[in-house]
Enzyme design. Structure first.
Site, PDB file in Angstrom:
ATOM      1  N   GLY A  51       2.459  -8.777   6.500  1.00 19.75           N
ATOM      2  CA  GLY A  51       2.644  -7.925   7.664  1.00 19.75           C
ATOM      3  C   GLY A  51       2.590  -6.477   7.214  1.00 19.75           C
ATOM      4  O   GLY A  51       2.687  -6.181   6.023  1.00 19.75           O
ATOM      5  N   GLY A  52       2.440  -5.582   8.156  1.00 25.79           N
ATOM      6  CA  GLY A  52       2.367  -4.160   7.814  1.00 25.79           C
ATOM      7  C   GLY A  52       1.334  -3.928   6.734  1.00 25.79           C
ATOM      8  O   GLY A  52       0.179  -4.324   6.866  1.00 25.79           O
ATOM      9  N   ASP A  53       1.767  -3.307   5.663  1.00 28.46           N
ATOM     10  CA  ASP A  53       0.861  -3.023   4.541  1.00 28.46           C
ATOM     11  C   ASP A  53       1.229  -3.821   3.303  1.00 28.46           C
ATOM     12  O   ASP A  53       1.011  -3.396   2.184  1.00 28.46           O
ATOM     13  CB  ASP A  53       0.855  -1.526   4.241  1.00 28.46           C
ATOM     14  CG  ASP A  53       2.233  -0.984   3.859  1.00 28.46           C
ATOM     15  OD1 ASP A  53       3.231  -1.721   3.992  1.00 28.46           O
ATOM     16  OD2 ASP A  53       2.310   0.177   3.424  1.00 28.46           O
ATOM     17  N   GLU A  54       1.813  -5.010   3.521  1.00 30.99           N
ATOM     18  CA  GLU A  54       2.237  -5.868   2.418  1.00 30.99           C
ATOM     19  C   GLU A  54       1.343  -7.100   2.294  1.00 30.99           C
ATOM     20  O   GLU A  54       1.096  -7.801   3.269  1.00 30.99           O
ATOM     21  CB  GLU A  54       3.681  -6.324   2.628  1.00 30.99           C
ATOM     22  CG  GLU A  54       4.677  -5.191   2.616  1.00 30.99           C
ATOM     23  CD  GLU A  54       6.082  -5.666   2.908  1.00 30.99           C
ATOM     24  OE1 GLU A  54       7.010  -4.948   2.494  1.00 30.99           O
ATOM     25  OE2 GLU A  54       6.269  -6.722   3.545  1.00 30.99           O
ATOM     26  N   LEU A  71       0.835  -1.199   0.000  1.00 26.32           N
ATOM     27  CA  LEU A  71       0.000   0.000   0.000  1.00 26.32           C
ATOM     28  C   LEU A  71       0.869   1.247   0.000  1.00 26.32           C
ATOM     29  O   LEU A  71       1.877   1.310   0.696  1.00 26.32           O
ATOM     30  CB  LEU A  71      -0.921   0.015   1.218  1.00 26.32           C
ATOM     31  CG  LEU A  71      -1.974  -1.086   1.268  1.00 26.32           C
ATOM     32  CD1 LEU A  71      -2.792  -0.977   2.547  1.00 26.32           C
ATOM     33  CD2 LEU A  71      -2.880  -1.029   0.058  1.00 26.32           C
TER      34      LEU A  71
END
Length: 164
Positions: free
Chosen positions: A85-88, A45
């Site tokens: 994880g995160g925005d992946e 993102l």
């Protein structure tokens, strides 16, 4: 239940990195036995940190849930979308038969993710960068396929394109 939760992202409910690794092992085994192509789209993102910073982590989590649903809506039942994880996120597909078909899927994902999203009376326009890696080599391995797709995503993020 505990086993299932160990393979799912707590925020989105999508398969997590461990579940992706299991699926990659199966996919490479299938590739070894039957041939074909294995395609990975690495999705990151754009501007997600800004959503968290300006609106808080609850809003960021809500956006991740929305993005997960939007990605899933573009896929076949045999495809897998996973949150690393995160925005992946990554999409794993054994049904893509060419780089052109992979590009078409990536464009469909970009369009779906980019639909407006309402938050606190504001309209946000989510965006993401996508990198594509395709292989017919059953000995390549999951970690290398992820690495190649990740590198292609960074190329896309820097150049505004969709590298394969």
């Amino acid at each position: 239940m505990l086993f299932r939760s160990a393979l799912a992202c707590a925020v989105t409910g999508l398969p997590n990195r461990r579940a992706l690794e299991v699926r990659l092992d199966l996919a490479f085994g299938h590739l070894r036995e039957h041939g074909g192509l294995l395609t990975m789209l690495f999705c990151d993102l754009d501007g997600f940190k800004q959503v968290n910073d300006e609106h808080g982590h609850a809003a960021g989590d809500a956006l991740l849930v929305t993005i997960a649903a939007r990605l899933q809506s573009c896929l076949r039942a045999s495809d897998l979308v996973s949150r690393l994880g995160g925005d992946e996120f990554v999409v794993l597909s054994q049904g893509v038969t060419s780089s052109q078909e992979a590009m078409t899927l990536a464009l469909r994902l970009l369009e779906e993710v980019g639909r407006p999203w309402r938050l606190e009376g504001r309209t946000l326009h989510p965006a993401m960068s996508v990198g594509i890696a395709i292989t017919d080599d059953p000995d390549l391995g999951g970690a290398e396929l992820i690495r190649r797709a990740d590198m292609a995503m960074y190329e896309a993020k820097g150049g505004g394109g969709l590298p394969v």
